[in-house]
Design a protein around this motif. Structure first.
Motif, PDB file in Angstrom:
ATOM      1  N   GLU A 115       0.305   1.522 -11.199  1.00  0.00           N
ATOM      2  CA  GLU A 115      -0.935   0.521 -11.057  1.00  0.00           C
ATOM      3  C   GLU A 115      -0.367  -0.906 -11.813  1.00  0.00           C
ATOM      4  OE1 GLU A 115      -4.200   1.999 -13.000  1.00  0.00           O
ATOM      5  OE2 GLU A 115      -4.644   3.562 -11.325  1.00  0.00           O
ATOM      6  N   SER A 116       0.746  -0.878 -12.237  1.00  0.00           N
ATOM      7  CA  SER A 116       1.516  -2.213 -12.939  1.00  0.00           C
ATOM      8  C   SER A 116       1.900  -3.024 -11.810  1.00  0.00           C
ATOM      9  CB  SER A 116       2.629  -1.849 -13.820  1.00  0.00           C
ATOM     10  OG  SER A 116       3.774  -1.283 -13.433  1.00  0.00           O
ATOM     11  N   ASP A 117       2.026  -2.679 -10.509  1.00  0.00           N
ATOM     12  CA  ASP A 117       2.601  -3.421  -9.537  1.00  0.00           C
ATOM     13  C   ASP A 117       1.554  -4.806  -9.441  1.00  0.00           C
ATOM     14  OD1 ASP A 117       3.402  -4.805  -7.007  1.00  0.00           O
ATOM     15  OD2 ASP A 117       3.430  -2.829  -6.075  1.00  0.00           O
ATOM     16  N   PRO A 118       2.089  -5.795  -9.668  1.00  0.00           N
ATOM     17  CA  PRO A 118       1.260  -7.123  -9.729  1.00  0.00           C
ATOM     18  C   PRO A 118       0.843  -7.278  -8.205  1.00  0.00           C
ATOM     19  CG  PRO A 118       3.507  -7.845  -9.829  1.00  0.00           C
ATOM     20  CD  PRO A 118       3.325  -6.350  -9.945  1.00  0.00           C
ATOM     21  N   GLN A 119       1.524  -7.134  -7.104  1.00  0.00           N
ATOM     22  CA  GLN A 119       0.875  -7.413  -5.887  1.00  0.00           C
ATOM     23  C   GLN A 119      -0.157  -6.155  -5.526  1.00  0.00           C
ATOM     24  OE1 GLN A 119       2.119  -9.797  -3.654  1.00  0.00           O
ATOM     25  NE2 GLN A 119       3.287 -10.378  -5.327  1.00  0.00           N
ATOM     26  N   TRP A 120      -0.159  -4.958  -5.907  1.00  0.00           N
ATOM     27  CA  TRP A 120      -1.185  -4.210  -5.749  1.00  0.00           C
ATOM     28  C   TRP A 120      -2.504  -4.449  -6.626  1.00  0.00           C
ATOM     29  CZ3 TRP A 120      -3.705  -0.445  -8.907  1.00  0.00           C
ATOM     30  CH2 TRP A 120      -4.468   0.540  -8.159  1.00  0.00           C
ATOM     31  N   SER A 163      -6.477  -2.709 -22.193  1.00  0.00           N
ATOM     32  CA  SER A 163      -4.985  -2.601 -21.503  1.00  0.00           C
ATOM     33  C   SER A 163      -5.294  -2.675 -19.862  1.00  0.00           C
ATOM     34  CB  SER A 163      -4.402  -1.433 -21.905  1.00  0.00           C
ATOM     35  OG  SER A 163      -5.123  -0.221 -21.375  1.00  0.00           O
ATOM     36  N   GLY A 164      -6.402  -3.133 -19.443  1.00  0.00           N
ATOM     37  CA  GLY A 164      -6.409  -2.988 -18.035  1.00  0.00           C
ATOM     38  C   GLY A 164      -6.339  -4.359 -17.421  1.00  0.00           C
ATOM     39  N   PHE A 165      -6.799  -4.689 -15.980  1.00  0.00           N
ATOM     40  CA  PHE A 165      -6.718  -5.880 -15.224  1.00  0.00           C
ATOM     41  C   PHE A 165      -8.004  -6.131 -14.440  1.00  0.00           C
ATOM     42  CE2 PHE A 165      -4.701  -2.548 -12.650  1.00  0.00           C
ATOM     43  CZ  PHE A 165      -5.422  -2.758 -11.533  1.00  0.00           C
ATOM     44  N   PRO A 166      -8.045  -7.467 -14.193  1.00  0.00           N
ATOM     45  CA  PRO A 166      -7.547  -8.767 -14.004  1.00  0.00           C
ATOM     46  C   PRO A 166      -7.425  -9.089 -15.627  1.00  0.00           C
ATOM     47  CG  PRO A 166      -9.570  -9.016 -12.993  1.00  0.00           C
ATOM     48  CD  PRO A 166      -9.312  -7.359 -13.153  1.00  0.00           C
ATOM     49  N   THR A 167      -6.285  -9.716 -15.850  1.00  0.00           N
ATOM     50  CA  THR A 167      -6.204 -10.192 -17.329  1.00  0.00           C
ATOM     51  C   THR A 167      -6.299 -11.790 -17.557  1.00  0.00           C
ATOM     52  OG1 THR A 167      -3.703 -10.670 -16.988  1.00  0.00           O
ATOM     53  CG2 THR A 167      -4.425  -8.531 -17.728  1.00  0.00           C
ATOM     54  N   SER A 168      -6.578 -12.162 -18.661  1.00  0.00           N
ATOM     55  CA  SER A 168      -6.548 -13.545 -18.932  1.00  0.00           C
ATOM     56  C   SER A 168      -5.684 -13.802 -20.442  1.00  0.00           C
ATOM     57  CB  SER A 168      -7.991 -14.153 -19.407  1.00  0.00           C
ATOM     58  OG  SER A 168      -8.571 -13.323 -20.265  1.00  0.00           O
ATOM     59  N   LEU A 169      -5.484 -14.820 -20.875  1.00  0.00           N
ATOM     60  CA  LEU A 169      -4.708 -15.056 -21.941  1.00  0.00           C
ATOM     61  C   LEU A 169      -5.660 -15.070 -23.246  1.00  0.00           C
ATOM     62  CD1 LEU A 169      -2.128 -17.906 -20.748  1.00  0.00           C
ATOM     63  CD2 LEU A 169      -1.861 -15.306 -20.791  1.00  0.00           C
ATOM     64  N   ARG A 225       0.719  -1.174   0.117  1.00  0.00           N
ATOM     65  CA  ARG A 225       0.005   0.168  -0.172  1.00  0.00           C
ATOM     66  C   ARG A 225       0.748   1.147  -0.117  1.00  0.00           C
ATOM     67  NH1 ARG A 225      -5.123   0.025   3.884  1.00  0.00           N
ATOM     68  NH2 ARG A 225      -5.463   2.083   2.558  1.00  0.00           N
ATOM     69  N   ARG A 226       1.765   1.318   0.736  1.00  0.00           N
ATOM     70  CA  ARG A 226       2.622   2.512   1.095  1.00  0.00           C
ATOM     71  C   ARG A 226       3.401   2.660  -0.578  1.00  0.00           C
ATOM     72  NH1 ARG A 226       3.816   0.717   6.276  1.00  0.00           N
ATOM     73  NH2 ARG A 226       5.676  -0.561   5.411  1.00  0.00           N
ATOM     74  N   ARG A 227       3.930   1.474  -1.117  1.00  0.00           N
ATOM     75  CA  ARG A 227       4.442   1.788  -2.421  1.00  0.00           C
ATOM     76  C   ARG A 227       3.631   2.384  -3.466  1.00  0.00           C
ATOM     77  NH1 ARG A 227       6.550  -3.260  -2.669  1.00  0.00           N
ATOM     78  NH2 ARG A 227       4.860  -4.216  -4.007  1.00  0.00           N
ATOM     79  N   TYR A 228       2.507   1.909  -3.555  1.00  0.00           N
ATOM     80  CA  TYR A 228       1.429   2.423  -4.476  1.00  0.00           C
ATOM     81  C   TYR A 228       1.137   3.994  -3.945  1.00  0.00           C
ATOM     82  CZ  TYR A 228      -2.877   3.714  -6.776  1.00  0.00           C
ATOM     83  OH  TYR A 228      -3.709   4.209  -7.344  1.00  0.00           O
ATOM     84  N   GLU A 229       1.181   4.114  -2.846  1.00  0.00           N
ATOM     85  CA  GLU A 229       0.776   5.669  -2.490  1.00  0.00           C
ATOM     86  C   GLU A 229       1.805   6.680  -2.934  1.00  0.00           C
ATOM     87  OE1 GLU A 229       0.075   5.227   1.586  1.00  0.00           O
ATOM     88  OE2 GLU A 229      -2.279   4.234   1.379  1.00  0.00           O
TER      89      GLU A 229
END
Length: 257
Positions: free
Chosen positions: A130-135, A168-174, A121-125
């Motif tokens: 928004e490309s952070d997979p954990q976020w 170009s958004g998420f969540p993604t699928s193949l 959360r701190r990293r995102y703030e």
């Protein structure tokens, strides 16, 4: 103002509950009723909408962000009633125009963030990356938290509010070529498309720097830059109609140049 205050108080209690216990049962029926009161007040007096878009508060305030995104989403939904009917062809027109589920989904769209590791959360703030997979996991976590407790359209907002109209958004699928890709265009529920626009508007107004950006600058960025491909053009076109570039009471000084 009274209805707005009731929504803010209800959301504040929700965040307090989730921060204390991420597995606590939330009174979604109460949130639903509170939003109904706000929507009825807006229908009776549409001019009030010009005054409720902004609450103030810090850029990283969960309460401020959730309520402002919900207010803006509701205003867009009320402005786009005909479009909602067109998009909800399987529904009766009355049901397609019902924006309470839209408001509820917008209100809890980021509820999954409350369970993320504090470092994520701190990293995102700090970065708003928004490309952070954990976020990015917050959308699926949040969806699991609310599924079965709120209407499916509202739960879908939680899962898909970061889907972009251009895929170009998420969540993604193949896709058929094995490439990760989000949902595209009208495959995204119209409520999620509305909240995507409202969410971006608020994040751009309150960037990580903490300096609140003027509405007119944010509107120009969203409408006239490469960001525009992320949004449903009908919804994006309605944004300046519900968010005046210069809100009531603004003193505008023309530039002599």
């Amino acid at each position: 103002v009274q209805q707005q205050s009731a929504v803010i108080e209800t959301v504040a209690q929700m965040f307090d509950t989730v921060h204390r216990d991420a597995h606590a049962d939330l009174e979604f029926n109460r949130y639903y009723r509170t939003l109904q009161g706000l929507i009825e007040a807006l229908v009776i007096d549409p001019t009030a909408a010009s005054y409720i878009v902004e609450l103030g508060g810090s850029a990283d305030s969960d309460l401020r962000h959730a309520t402002e995104v919900a207010f803006l989403s509701i205003l867009l939904g009320l402005k786009l009633q005909g479009y909602l009917v067109q998009q909800g062809k399987r529904l009766r027109p009355k049901d397609a125009r019902d924006v309470v589920s839209l408001g509820l989904g917008a209100l809890v769209h980021d509820i999954g963030i409350s369970t993320l590791n504090p470092e994520v959360r701190r990293r995102y703030e700090l970065t708003r990356d928004e490309s952070d997979p954990q976020w990015q996991k917050h959308v699926e976590i949040g969806h699991r938290m609310v599924s079965g407790s709120i209407p499916p359209a509202a739960a879908g907002v939680v899962r898909h509010h970061h889907q972009h109209y251009d895929g170009s958004g998420f969540p993604t699928s193949l896709d058929e070529l094995g490439r990760p890709r989000g949902l595209v265009g009208d495959d995204i529920h119209v409520f999620a498309r509305i909240v995507c626009v409202a969410n971006h508007f608020d994040r751009l107004r309150y960037p990580a720097s903490g300096t609140v950006q003027p509405r007119i600058r944010v509107l120009k960025t969203m409408v006239c830059s490469e960001l525009a491909t992320r949004f449903d053009p009908i919804i994006l076109g309605a944004l300046p109609l519900v968010v005046p570039a210069f809100p009531p009471g603004t003193l505008v000084t023309p530039n002599p140049r």
